[in-house]
Design an enzyme around this catalytic site. Structure first.
Site, short mmCIF file in Angstrom:
data_model
loop_
_atom_site.label_atom_id
_atom_site.label_comp_id
_atom_site.label_asym_id
_atom_site.label_seq_id
_atom_site.Cartn_x
_atom_site.Cartn_y
_atom_site.Cartn_z
N GLY A 36 -104.45 15.44 94.78
CA GLY A 36 -103.26 14.72 94.35
C GLY A 36 -102.21 14.43 95.41
O GLY A 36 -101.49 13.45 95.32
N ASP A 94 -96.55 21.60 87.23
CA ASP A 94 -96.50 21.42 85.77
C ASP A 94 -96.29 22.81 85.14
O ASP A 94 -95.16 23.29 85.07
CB ASP A 94 -97.83 20.77 85.37
N VAL A 144 -98.36 11.55 84.11
CA VAL A 144 -98.17 10.41 85.01
C VAL A 144 -99.38 10.19 85.91
O VAL A 144 -100.11 11.14 86.24
CB VAL A 144 -96.90 10.58 85.88
P1 IMP Z 1 -100.07 23.31 86.95
O1 IMP Z 1 -101.01 24.37 87.47
O2 IMP Z 1 -100.05 23.26 85.46
O3 IMP Z 1 -98.69 23.39 87.54
O4 IMP Z 1 -100.73 21.95 87.33
C1 IMP Z 1 -100.67 21.45 88.56
C2 IMP Z 1 -101.70 20.37 88.80
O5 IMP Z 1 -102.10 19.66 87.63
C3 IMP Z 1 -101.05 19.35 89.69
O6 IMP Z 1 -101.20 19.72 91.04
C4 IMP Z 1 -101.78 18.08 89.31
O7 IMP Z 1 -102.93 17.93 90.10
C5 IMP Z 1 -102.17 18.29 87.86
N1 IMP Z 1 -101.21 17.59 86.99
C6 IMP Z 1 -100.23 18.12 86.24
N2 IMP Z 1 -99.53 17.17 85.57
C7 IMP Z 1 -100.11 16.00 85.95
C8 IMP Z 1 -99.81 14.63 85.62
O8 IMP Z 1 -98.89 14.28 84.86
N3 IMP Z 1 -100.61 13.69 86.20
C9 IMP Z 1 -101.63 14.01 87.05
N4 IMP Z 1 -101.91 15.27 87.39
C10 IMP Z 1 -101.17 16.27 86.84
#
Ligand code: IMP
Length: 165
Positions: A36, A94, A144
């Site tokens: 990403g 996230d 997004v």
């Molecule tokens: P977390 O471990 O829940 O904080 O997720 C982090 C990872 O999920 C990010 O580095 C993104 O790769 C993916 N992610 C979270 N939200 C989105 C989004 O809205 N669009 C695309 N990828 C997301």
């Protein structure tokens, strides 16, 4: 919700100025989190006119649009970061699970300092608290795509950030 190309450009330039100020003479290693963050990383380093090195780490945490909770190291760094000033460049924080895992994994390698820069912070979705030092944009609970962010592998190539309809 859209983050336009112009808004991305000007915010990335501001982040670059702040990082340049904080890391002058520290020769940091910027660690991009794949996939990403690859576009953000490419633009960000061009806004940081000091000596720096880059490396990448690949983590997997998502299937589709729902967090699985499990984080997996897919590909590791290629340089040792012991005693280095490490700046993690993340795409989106996230739930915070990915970043919490990454922080633990990198701290174990004893960097001289460890900070985090993320382009998009979905603060209200947080499940574990994680420290972020530089934040591009804070957004609400919306999925997004674009500017490196995907949905099932698609839409990374959009030059702006848009809500997935
Ligand atoms: P977390 O471990 O829940 O904080 O997720 C982090 C990872 O999920 C990010 O580095 C993104 O790769 C993916 N992610 C979270 N939200 C989105 C989004 O809205 N669009 C695309 N990828 C997301």
């Amino acid at each position: 919700m859209v983050i336009t190309e112009e808004a991305l450009r000007s915010r990335v330039a501001e982040l670059g100025r702040a990082i340049t100020r904080d890391y002058a003479d520290r020769r940091p290693v910027l660690v991009g989190v794949l996939q990403g963050a690859f576009l953000f990383m490419a633009d960000l380093i061009r806004a940081i006119p000091i000596e720096l090195q880059t490396d990448f780490i690949a983590l997997a945490s998502y299937a589709g649009t729902r967090p699985s909770g499990a984080v997996r190291l897919v590909s590791d760094l290629s340089v040792p970061v012991e005693d280095r000033h490490v700046l993690v460049v993340e795409d989106i924080v996230d739930t915070g699970l990915t970043l919490a895992y990454l922080r633990r994994a990198l701290e174990a390698r004893r960097p001289r300092s460890l900070r985090v820069c993320c382009l998009v912070d979905k603060a209200e979705r947080r499940e574990v608290s994680v420290e972020i030092d530089y934040v591009g944009f804070t957004i609400g609970n919306v999925y997004v795509v674009g500017y490196g962010f995907d949905w099932q592998g698609l839409y990374r190539n959009l030059p702006y950030v848009a809500a997935l309809e």
